[in-house]
Write a protein that holds these residues in place. Sequence first.
Motif, PDB file in Angstrom:
ATOM      1  N   ILE A   1       0.818  -1.224   0.000  1.00  8.84           N
ATOM      2  CA  ILE A   1       0.000   0.000   0.000  1.00  8.84           C
ATOM      3  C   ILE A   1       0.847   1.267   0.000  1.00  8.84           C
ATOM      4  O   ILE A   1       1.843   1.363   0.706  1.00  8.84           O
ATOM      5  CB  ILE A   1      -0.920   0.011   1.255  1.00  8.84           C
ATOM      6  CG1 ILE A   1      -1.841  -1.229   1.242  1.00  8.84           C
ATOM      7  CG2 ILE A   1      -1.764   1.283   1.334  1.00  8.84           C
ATOM      8  CD1 ILE A   1      -2.559  -1.471   2.560  1.00  8.84           C
TER       9      ILE A   1
ATOM     10  N   MET B   1      -0.961  -6.761   5.350  1.00  7.76           N
ATOM     11  CA  MET B   1      -0.752  -5.482   4.670  1.00  7.76           C
ATOM     12  C   MET B   1       0.587  -4.867   5.030  1.00  7.76           C
ATOM     13  O   MET B   1       1.072  -5.031   6.142  1.00  7.76           O
ATOM     14  CB  MET B   1      -1.875  -4.492   5.027  1.00  7.76           C
ATOM     15  CG  MET B   1      -3.218  -4.942   4.535  1.00  7.76           C
ATOM     16  SD  MET B   1      -4.540  -3.799   4.952  1.00  7.76           S
ATOM     17  CE  MET B   1      -5.954  -4.844   4.591  1.00  7.76           C
TER      18      MET B   1
ATOM     19  N   ILE C   1      -2.326  -1.133  -3.907  1.00  8.31           N
ATOM     20  CA  ILE C   1      -3.349  -0.141  -3.534  1.00  8.31           C
ATOM     21  C   ILE C   1      -2.692   1.211  -3.280  1.00  8.31           C
ATOM     22  O   ILE C   1      -1.623   1.278  -2.675  1.00  8.31           O
ATOM     23  CB  ILE C   1      -4.056  -0.567  -2.207  1.00  8.31           C
ATOM     24  CG1 ILE C   1      -4.805  -1.893  -2.368  1.00  8.31           C
ATOM     25  CG2 ILE C   1      -4.950   0.539  -1.648  1.00  8.31           C
ATOM     26  CD1 ILE C   1      -6.232  -1.827  -2.813  1.00  8.31           C
ATOM     27  N   CYS C   2      -3.370   2.292  -3.716  1.00 10.55           N
ATOM     28  CA  CYS C   2      -2.938   3.642  -3.311  1.00 10.55           C
ATOM     29  C   CYS C   2      -4.137   4.317  -2.661  1.00 10.55           C
ATOM     30  O   CYS C   2      -5.194   4.462  -3.276  1.00 10.55           O
ATOM     31  CB  CYS C   2      -2.467   4.457  -4.515  1.00 10.55           C
ATOM     32  SG  CYS C   2      -1.991   6.134  -4.023  1.00 10.55           S
TER      33      CYS C   2
ATOM     34  N   ILE D   1     -10.197  -2.610   1.865  1.00  7.76           N
ATOM     35  CA  ILE D   1      -9.006  -2.908   1.052  1.00  7.76           C
ATOM     36  C   ILE D   1      -9.051  -4.371   0.601  1.00  7.76           C
ATOM     37  O   ILE D   1      -8.829  -4.671  -0.571  1.00  7.76           O
ATOM     38  CB  ILE D   1      -7.708  -2.602   1.845  1.00  7.76           C
ATOM     39  CG1 ILE D   1      -7.540  -1.088   1.987  1.00  7.76           C
ATOM     40  CG2 ILE D   1      -6.482  -3.224   1.160  1.00  7.76           C
ATOM     41  CD1 ILE D   1      -6.441  -0.648   2.935  1.00  7.76           C
TER      42      ILE D   1
END
Length: 199
Positions: free
Chosen positions: A4, A27, A50-51, A113
């Motif tokens: 992330i 994560m 993911i951003c 997420i």
Amino acid sequence: MIRIVIAEDQGMLLGALGSLLDLETDMEVVGKAKNGEEAISIVKEQQPDICIMDIEMPIKSGLDAAEELKDEPCKVIVLTTFARTGYFERARKAKVSGYLLKDSPSEDLASSIRTIMEGRRIYAPELVDMAYEKENPLTEREEQVVKLVAEGKNTKEIANELFLTNGTVRNYVSVILDKLEVSNRIEAISKVKEKGWLK
């Protein structure tokens, strides 16, 4: 491991989000950005899954950055305080995978997420309600007039550009103000921008 990147211009929130997500066993936060421009370069360098992107940031907004990243494999989640239809419309056009509000419970973020990693999209329910509650009341011609008003053109310039008489343009403007339930051109412009009705 879900990799992330977080983009957030408020330092304390950026740190808190990073710590919160690092506590999740599946994560890992691989980058932190303070504006949209930094976010783009970190995403391209780190290739995260993911951003998480705030909207109102200096240099480049989160929505501008999301638009630039829409062809990247990284999924963008907008995390903002702003439940505005116009922002939501732009975010959807930029193909963001999620649009969440900062006042949601923190555990919602991690579960969102994971859901997004499964290929689904998640939008805050209040935004979906807002997006459908009111359609754009303006006709195509009225939209053209509002667009020219927003560009700072006066009645005469609008009339010349659209091949109309000054009186017709004035009529259009008064119908537009009436439909938008506002009292002047400046309020009309801010309302169509906020609603995402200005193409």
